[in-house]
Scaffold this motif. Structure first.
Motif, short mmCIF file in Angstrom:
data_model
loop_
_atom_site.label_atom_id
_atom_site.label_comp_id
_atom_site.label_asym_id
_atom_site.label_seq_id
_atom_site.Cartn_x
_atom_site.Cartn_y
_atom_site.Cartn_z
N LYS A 135 -4.77 0.86 -9.77
CA LYS A 135 -4.76 1.53 -11.06
C LYS A 135 -6.08 2.20 -11.42
N GLU A 228 7.69 0.39 4.77
CA GLU A 228 6.96 1.10 3.73
C GLU A 228 5.47 0.79 3.80
N TYR A 232 2.79 3.72 4.57
CA TYR A 232 1.67 3.98 3.66
C TYR A 232 0.34 3.86 4.39
N VAL A 240 3.99 9.04 0.02
CA VAL A 240 4.31 9.50 -1.34
C VAL A 240 5.42 10.55 -1.31
N SER A 245 5.93 4.21 -3.44
CA SER A 245 4.94 4.08 -4.51
C SER A 245 3.66 3.44 -3.98
N LYS A 248 2.90 0.10 -5.80
CA LYS A 248 3.74 -1.01 -5.32
C LYS A 248 3.23 -1.56 -4.00
#
Length: 382
Positions: A135, A228, A232, A240, A245, A248
């Motif tokens: 974040k 996933e 990533y 993406v 996500s 996530k």
């Protein structure tokens, strides 16, 4: 097409790196006036020459399997989790609370809840750096390193102020009740009338660690979530674009990583010490980084690398006990292994790639085919 076969990348490169590290270590031993062959024989006999030695080797191996798997899962998501040490420390607190405050009648009932307690506390300690990365963009390496020191300070406070029994001097919790004591390899061998592993701390947690290897393999290579995570890790923009996500994946991968590191406490807190003490982790969280690097973040590779470092730990203890070679030399050997399997990986990889490139068979050139005549032009000419 890959230049090297997969077996060479998975086995040959780490093996050559280890051999180079041992050769350089032998040079250091000669430089201090000792015989490297005597040192090697002492380590082998001390770590593998008896059931007692094997018991200690497998005890250390168990710790390194958990922390190595923790780092490996984060690696697959392109994250460098340096916080395995702190997550294992907090995992020990979770295991201790489960063992101290629930009246377990038998270890079979206590073990699953101790696993959950260690995993939850380890995952919770990894959750904050994961959130800051997902974040706020904080670098996971910096935050996890800092959280190691916070975890150590927090454990000291809890042991001294909250869990230390009245009248006790050492910063440690009370001993766990008998119903939480895990069977050692000595106990398990005794069921079959075999006298072995006498006095060694290896216990049933080793089997839990093997099960963790299988479950991590299934997760990473046989589930959608594992796909996933790997997608990533290979390319965030592509992930993406595919609808994965990043928040996530960062959170889930770090929670799993922290849980695995926290589960290490089952071995050293519940299985060996049978109480919570300071410095029970003993650097296993950092060794897990080298284990994951050497094992190429694959559970089987992690298992083999953990066994190597378990051998180095137990062999190093025997070396310092029976020879004039200092215990710190084992730290030098570990550093050399980490150096060659991690930072200097290309020093071994590039010559091997050129070697395999020399012996690769060239594909035969396809024969040139004459172009087919245009039917319309042929008709017009007629």
């Amino acid at each position: 097409m890959d230049v090297m076969p997969k077996w060479a990348d998975a086995l040959l490169i780490p093996l050559i790196s280890i051999l180079i590290a041992f050769v350089l270590s032998a040079g250091v031993i000669v430089a201090i006036g000792e015989d490297p062959m005597v040192a090697l024989n002492t380590m082998v006999q001390g770590a593998l020459g008896s059931s007692y030695g094997w018991g200690y080797t497998l005890y250390y191996t168990t710790n390194f399997i958990f922390t190595g798997l923790a780092v490996a899962v984060a690696f697959h998501a392109r994250m460098f989790n340096i916080g395995g040490e702190g997550q294992a420390i907090l995992g020990g607190l979770g295991v201790a609370l489960v063992c101290l405050y629930v009246p377990w009648p038998h270890w079979i009932l206590a073990l699953p809840f101790a696993i959950i307690g260690g995993a939850l506390f380890g995952a919770a300690w990894a959750a904050v750096p994961a959130y800051l990365q997902a974040k706020r963009g904080s670098h996971i390496v910096i935050t996890t390193i800092m959280f190691n020191f916070i975890a150590a300070a927090l454990l000291t406070y809890v042991l001294v102020e909250l869990l230390r029994p009245a009248g006790a001097m050492d910063p440690a919790s009370a001993g766990f009740p008998e119903g939480t004591h895990l069977p050692t390899f000595q106990d398990m061998a005794g069921l079959f009338g075999i006298t072995a592993f006498r006095g060694a701390p290896a216990n049933v947690t080793f089997l839990v660690a093997l099960l963790a290897c299988v479950l991590v393999w299934l997760l990473i290579w046989r589930t959608r979530l594992g796909y996933e995570i790997r997608a990533y890790g290979h390319s965030e923009p592509a992930a993406v674009y595919a609808g994965i996500s990043p928040v996530k994946i960062i959170m889930v991968a770090m929670l799993i990583s922290g849980a695995l590191a926290g589960m290490m406490a089952i071995n050293n807190v519940m299985g060996e010490a049978e109480r919570l003490v300071l410095n029970s982790v003993e650097g296993a969280g950092f060794i897990g980084i080298a284990v994951a690097l050497m094992g190429r973040s694959h559970p089987l590779g992690v298992l083999l690398a953990a066994l190597l470092f378990g051998f180095l730990y137990q062999g190093g203890a025997e070396l310092s006990l029976w020879t004039n070679i200092p215990r710190e030399l084992i730290v030098v050997i570990q550093a050399l292994v980490i150096l060659f399997t991690g930072a200097l990986d290309n020093m071994v990889r590039m010559p091997l790639e050129r070697f395999f490139l020399m012996f690769r068979k060239k594909r035969p050139a396809e024969p040139a085919t004459a172009p087919k005549p245009d039917r319309k032009s042929t008709t017009a000419a007629e």
